[in-house]
Design an enzyme around this catalytic site. Sequence first.
Site, short mmCIF file in Angstrom:
data_model
loop_
_atom_site.label_atom_id
_atom_site.label_comp_id
_atom_site.label_asym_id
_atom_site.label_seq_id
_atom_site.Cartn_x
_atom_site.Cartn_y
_atom_site.Cartn_z
N LYS A 110 -18.09 -9.57 30.73
CA LYS A 110 -17.67 -8.72 29.61
C LYS A 110 -16.31 -9.14 29.03
CE LYS A 110 -17.42 -4.62 31.08
NZ LYS A 110 -16.32 -3.68 31.02
N ARG B 41 -17.04 6.10 28.85
CA ARG B 41 -17.65 6.10 30.18
C ARG B 41 -18.43 7.37 30.46
NH1 ARG B 41 -13.62 2.08 32.54
NH2 ARG B 41 -14.14 1.82 34.71
N ARG C 198 -16.54 -15.22 43.31
CA ARG C 198 -15.23 -15.25 42.63
C ARG C 198 -14.13 -15.69 43.59
NH1 ARG C 198 -14.43 -9.94 38.94
NH2 ARG C 198 -14.03 -8.98 40.95
N ARG D 280 -10.91 -11.76 46.59
CA ARG D 280 -10.29 -10.44 46.56
C ARG D 280 -10.80 -9.62 47.74
NH1 ARG D 280 -10.98 -7.86 40.61
NH2 ARG D 280 -11.70 -6.12 41.87
N ARG E 245 -19.16 -0.34 43.74
CA ARG E 245 -18.69 -0.42 42.35
C ARG E 245 -19.87 -0.45 41.39
NH1 ARG E 245 -15.06 -4.92 44.13
NH2 ARG E 245 -15.24 -5.96 42.13
P1 AMP Z 1 -11.40 -0.62 34.85
O1 AMP Z 1 -10.40 -1.74 34.84
O2 AMP Z 1 -12.19 -0.52 33.58
O3 AMP Z 1 -12.28 -0.63 36.08
O4 AMP Z 1 -10.55 0.74 34.93
C1 AMP Z 1 -9.67 0.99 36.00
C2 AMP Z 1 -9.49 2.50 36.18
O5 AMP Z 1 -8.93 3.07 34.98
C3 AMP Z 1 -10.79 3.26 36.40
O6 AMP Z 1 -11.18 3.27 37.76
C4 AMP Z 1 -10.39 4.66 35.91
O7 AMP Z 1 -9.59 5.31 36.89
C5 AMP Z 1 -9.49 4.36 34.73
N1 AMP Z 1 -10.26 4.30 33.47
C6 AMP Z 1 -10.50 3.21 32.68
N2 AMP Z 1 -11.24 3.53 31.60
C7 AMP Z 1 -11.48 4.85 31.70
C8 AMP Z 1 -12.20 5.78 30.91
N3 AMP Z 1 -12.84 5.40 29.79
N4 AMP Z 1 -12.24 7.08 31.31
C9 AMP Z 1 -11.62 7.48 32.44
N5 AMP Z 1 -10.93 6.65 33.24
C10 AMP Z 1 -10.86 5.35 32.89
#
Ligand code: AMP
Length: 208
Positions: A13, A86, A120, A153, A164
């Site tokens: 992505k 989300r 990775r 990681r 995940r």
């Molecule tokens: P990501 O890098 O997209 O996995 O986001 C890391 C963390 O940021 C997630 O585990 C959430 O805690 C928070 N986060 C990112 N995007 C959102 C969203 N659209 N709504 C709520 N929390 C978010």
Amino acid sequence: MNIILIGIQGSGKGTQAKLLSDRFGWKHVTSGDLFRKNIEQRTKLGIVVKKYIDAGELVPDKYVLEMISDALNNAPDGFILDGFPRNIEQVLFLVDNFKIDYAILLDLSDEKAIERLMARRNCKICKKDYNVLFKKPKVPGICDECGGELVQRDDDNKDAISKRIEKFHNETNKVIDFFKQKDMLIQVNADLPLQAIHEDIASRLKGK
Ligand code: AMP
């Protein structure tokens, strides 16, 4: 054009968002990165949201929506949204306040995603990323740039990856259904070379 990019971890992505952003000039807006920047800079928002992010929980909508609105209001030439929306509340907020053209789903099976994430590697020193399946270093285990050791990681083990992926499905199934019902979903096969996926997305957007 304003688009949403949806894809499981490992679907490429981030890479696709960057290719689209470079080619069409649309701003790449990633909610996770915006939060991490706020945490790094110790802003008021950063201090509040850190505990949710550290616990792997979603940040409450009241903190997410304002931050996303600010970023999208500063994207006059279009945007690619990544990591947002989300949940259904976020979807409704988005379509009520912004014109969304399409949601693109990078389709990859769970098995393929696990295989890619397990492959990775990152350089311990300069952090450059590799993948032992399709972005191999010249010498196995050694960084091309700085000679550092390549490591995995901690959370790229099968159990953590499966968790995940399960979370991704729980969070985004309803989001995907919403755009499917509105006939706004473009589904692409993410089990192809990166450039082929990019060309597929670009040609399907052009044909719209
Ligand atoms: P990501 O890098 O997209 O996995 O986001 C890391 C963390 O940021 C997630 O585990 C959430 O805690 C928070 N986060 C990112 N995007 C959102 C969203 N659209 N709504 C709520 N929390 C978010």
